[in-house]
Motif scaffolding. Structure first.
Motif, PDB file in Angstrom:
ATOM      1  N   ASN A  66      -9.233  -7.682 -48.405  1.00 40.84           N
ATOM      2  CA  ASN A  66      -9.704  -7.708 -47.020  1.00 40.84           C
ATOM      3  C   ASN A  66      -9.537  -6.339 -46.387  1.00 40.84           C
ATOM      4  OD1 ASN A  66     -10.247 -10.442 -47.191  1.00 40.84           O
ATOM      5  ND2 ASN A  66      -8.226 -11.023 -46.449  1.00 40.84           N
ATOM      6  N   ARG A  67     -10.364  -6.056 -45.406  1.00 44.41           N
ATOM      7  CA  ARG A  67     -10.245  -4.787 -44.699  1.00 44.41           C
ATOM      8  C   ARG A  67      -8.929  -4.752 -43.934  1.00 44.41           C
ATOM      9  NH1 ARG A  67     -14.670  -1.393 -43.300  1.00 44.41           N
ATOM     10  NH2 ARG A  67     -13.459  -0.989 -41.448  1.00 44.41           N
ATOM     11  N   VAL A  68      -8.352  -3.586 -43.888  1.00 47.71           N
ATOM     12  CA  VAL A  68      -7.111  -3.415 -43.142  1.00 47.71           C
ATOM     13  C   VAL A  68      -7.447  -2.907 -41.748  1.00 47.71           C
ATOM     14  CG1 VAL A  68      -5.714  -3.013 -45.180  1.00 47.71           C
ATOM     15  CG2 VAL A  68      -6.779  -1.086 -44.056  1.00 47.71           C
ATOM     16  N   GLY A  69      -6.476  -3.036 -40.849  1.00 54.25           N
ATOM     17  CA  GLY A  69      -6.676  -2.591 -39.481  1.00 54.25           C
ATOM     18  C   GLY A  69      -6.681  -1.076 -39.362  1.00 54.25           C
ATOM     19  N   VAL A  70      -6.925  -0.587 -38.154  1.00 58.34           N
ATOM     20  CA  VAL A  70      -7.005   0.858 -37.922  1.00 58.34           C
ATOM     21  C   VAL A  70      -5.693   1.415 -37.358  1.00 58.34           C
ATOM     22  CG1 VAL A  70      -9.492   0.932 -37.680  1.00 58.34           C
ATOM     23  CG2 VAL A  70      -8.072   0.467 -35.676  1.00 58.34           C
ATOM     24  N   ALA A  91       2.026   2.264 -46.853  1.00 59.84           N
ATOM     25  CA  ALA A  91       1.445   2.086 -45.534  1.00 59.84           C
ATOM     26  C   ALA A  91       1.008   0.628 -45.404  1.00 59.84           C
ATOM     27  CB  ALA A  91       0.253   3.012 -45.334  1.00 59.84           C
ATOM     28  N   VAL A  92       1.259   0.057 -44.239  1.00 63.69           N
ATOM     29  CA  VAL A  92       0.787  -1.285 -43.915  1.00 63.69           C
ATOM     30  C   VAL A  92       0.082  -1.214 -42.570  1.00 63.69           C
ATOM     31  CG1 VAL A  92       2.608  -2.454 -45.220  1.00 63.69           C
ATOM     32  CG2 VAL A  92       2.947  -2.013 -42.808  1.00 63.69           C
ATOM     33  N   ASP A  93      -0.802  -2.161 -42.316  1.00 68.86           N
ATOM     34  CA  ASP A  93      -1.414  -2.200 -41.001  1.00 68.86           C
ATOM     35  C   ASP A  93      -0.505  -2.986 -40.058  1.00 68.86           C
ATOM     36  OD1 ASP A  93      -1.846  -4.825 -41.738  1.00 68.86           O
ATOM     37  OD2 ASP A  93      -4.019  -4.758 -41.519  1.00 68.86           O
ATOM     38  N   LYS A  94      -0.919  -3.149 -38.811  1.00 66.68           N
ATOM     39  CA  LYS A  94      -0.015  -3.761 -37.832  1.00 66.68           C
ATOM     40  C   LYS A  94       0.222  -5.244 -38.095  1.00 66.68           C
ATOM     41  CE  LYS A  94      -3.392  -4.625 -34.173  1.00 66.68           C
ATOM     42  NZ  LYS A  94      -3.701  -4.312 -32.792  1.00 66.68           N
ATOM     43  N   THR A  98      -0.787  -4.703 -46.783  1.00 68.68           N
ATOM     44  CA  THR A  98      -0.571  -3.436 -47.471  1.00 68.68           C
ATOM     45  C   THR A  98      -1.854  -2.624 -47.499  1.00 68.68           C
ATOM     46  OG1 THR A  98       1.149  -4.394 -48.851  1.00 68.68           O
ATOM     47  CG2 THR A  98       0.147  -2.368 -49.629  1.00 68.68           C
ATOM     48  N   VAL A  99      -1.762  -1.381 -47.051  1.00 69.56           N
ATOM     49  CA  VAL A  99      -2.903  -0.467 -47.089  1.00 69.56           C
ATOM     50  C   VAL A  99      -2.948   0.197 -48.456  1.00 69.56           C
ATOM     51  CG1 VAL A  99      -3.910   1.606 -46.082  1.00 69.56           C
ATOM     52  CG2 VAL A  99      -2.818  -0.067 -44.606  1.00 69.56           C
ATOM     53  N   ASP A 100      -1.861   0.869 -48.836  1.00 62.81           N
ATOM     54  CA  ASP A 100      -1.799   1.544 -50.126  1.00 62.81           C
ATOM     55  C   ASP A 100      -0.366   1.984 -50.389  1.00 62.81           C
ATOM     56  OD1 ASP A 100      -2.761   2.552 -52.533  1.00 62.81           O
ATOM     57  OD2 ASP A 100      -4.484   3.477 -51.571  1.00 62.81           O
ATOM     58  N   PHE A 101      -0.106   2.490 -51.604  1.00 66.15           N
ATOM     59  CA  PHE A 101       1.208   3.020 -51.955  1.00 66.15           C
ATOM     60  C   PHE A 101       1.040   4.131 -52.971  1.00 66.15           C
ATOM     61  CE2 PHE A 101       0.376  -0.308 -54.977  1.00 66.15           C
ATOM     62  CZ  PHE A 101       0.809   0.217 -56.178  1.00 66.15           C
ATOM     63  N   LEU A 102       2.061   4.969 -53.073  1.00 62.56           N
ATOM     64  CA  LEU A 102       2.068   6.067 -54.041  1.00 62.56           C
ATOM     65  C   LEU A 102       3.511   6.358 -54.425  1.00 62.56           C
ATOM     66  CD1 LEU A 102       0.406   8.365 -55.486  1.00 62.56           C
ATOM     67  CD2 LEU A 102       1.008   9.785 -53.544  1.00 62.56           C
ATOM     68  N   ASN A 123      -9.501   2.776 -48.252  1.00 61.00           N
ATOM     69  CA  ASN A 123      -9.647   1.873 -47.113  1.00 61.00           C
ATOM     70  C   ASN A 123     -10.542   2.521 -46.066  1.00 61.00           C
ATOM     71  OD1 ASN A 123      -7.596  -0.365 -47.805  1.00 61.00           O
ATOM     72  ND2 ASN A 123      -6.502   1.533 -48.198  1.00 61.00           N
ATOM     73  N   CYS A 124     -10.087   2.582 -44.853  1.00 58.31           N
ATOM     74  CA  CYS A 124     -10.846   3.227 -43.786  1.00 58.31           C
ATOM     75  C   CYS A 124      -9.935   4.246 -43.102  1.00 58.31           C
ATOM     76  CB  CYS A 124     -11.322   2.186 -42.772  1.00 58.31           C
ATOM     77  SG  CYS A 124      -9.976   1.304 -41.965  1.00 58.31           S
TER      78      CYS A 124
END
Length: 186
Positions: A66-70, A91-94, A98-102, A123-124
């Protein structure tokens, strides 16, 4: 997913890989669960399946993600990989998605910048990123803003990062119960 040249059907392979990846189980535990279901599989075979089919499953999951928030929360923590402390950027959205990890060896601007670029490409572009007082994250966002002519706002409120900090505890617990990570390549 190509399961040709395997003795078991695709559904059984996916079930064994799912058990290993989803729950905090050892390969021998998964072997025992499959034996209770009437399927005789060696734990070494399950390990090979996990190594072979995990990247394919990950690519399918990314397509359906699913799309993550901004509004993002970015944070880094440290974990041991083969006895060496490494940095896990997440990083996570509000909402906590989970947005991504490294995972990197060093905590520096270039690591934070490569993480930010990876997260934005997958993502965006966020409008706001909440971070702690980390200098590497601040400089990475500023460099990204300058190079891409964007205006990602930096917000430094430590209480807004509680979502991602709580989630780090869960990740560290899973890694510890799985006897740790053995390589930086994830």
């Amino acid at each position: 997913m190509n399961t040709k040249r395997h003795c078991y059907p695709k559904a059984i392979i996916l079930q064994a890989v799912y058990f290993k990846l989803r729950f905090t189980l050892s390969y021998r535990d998964v072997e025992e669960i499959m034996k209770m279901r009437g399927i005789e599989i060696d734990h070494a075979t399950i390990q090979r399946w996990v190594f072979k089919f995990s990247p394919m499953i990950e690519s399918q999951i990314k397509k359906r993600k699913n799309r993550v928030g901004v509004s993002w929360r970015m944070y880094e923590t440290y974990i041991k990989v083969k006895g060496i402390w490494c940095y896990l950027y997440r990083a996570v959205d509000k909402l906590g998605n989970t947005v991504d990890f490294l995972l990197t060896k060093r905590q520096q601007r270039m690591s934070a910048q490569s993480f930010l670029i990876k997260a934005i490409n997958n993502n965006c572009r966020p409008t706001v990123i909440n971070i702690d007082k980390s200098g590497s994250n601040i400089s990475a966002i500023r460099v990204y803003n300058k190079r891409s002519f964007s205006n990602i706002k930096i917000r430094q409120c430590k209480y807004l990062n509680n979502i991602v900090e709580k989630d780090h505890r869960f990740i560290k617990w899973r890694i510890q119960n799985g006897l740790g990570l053995k390589t930086l390549n994830m």
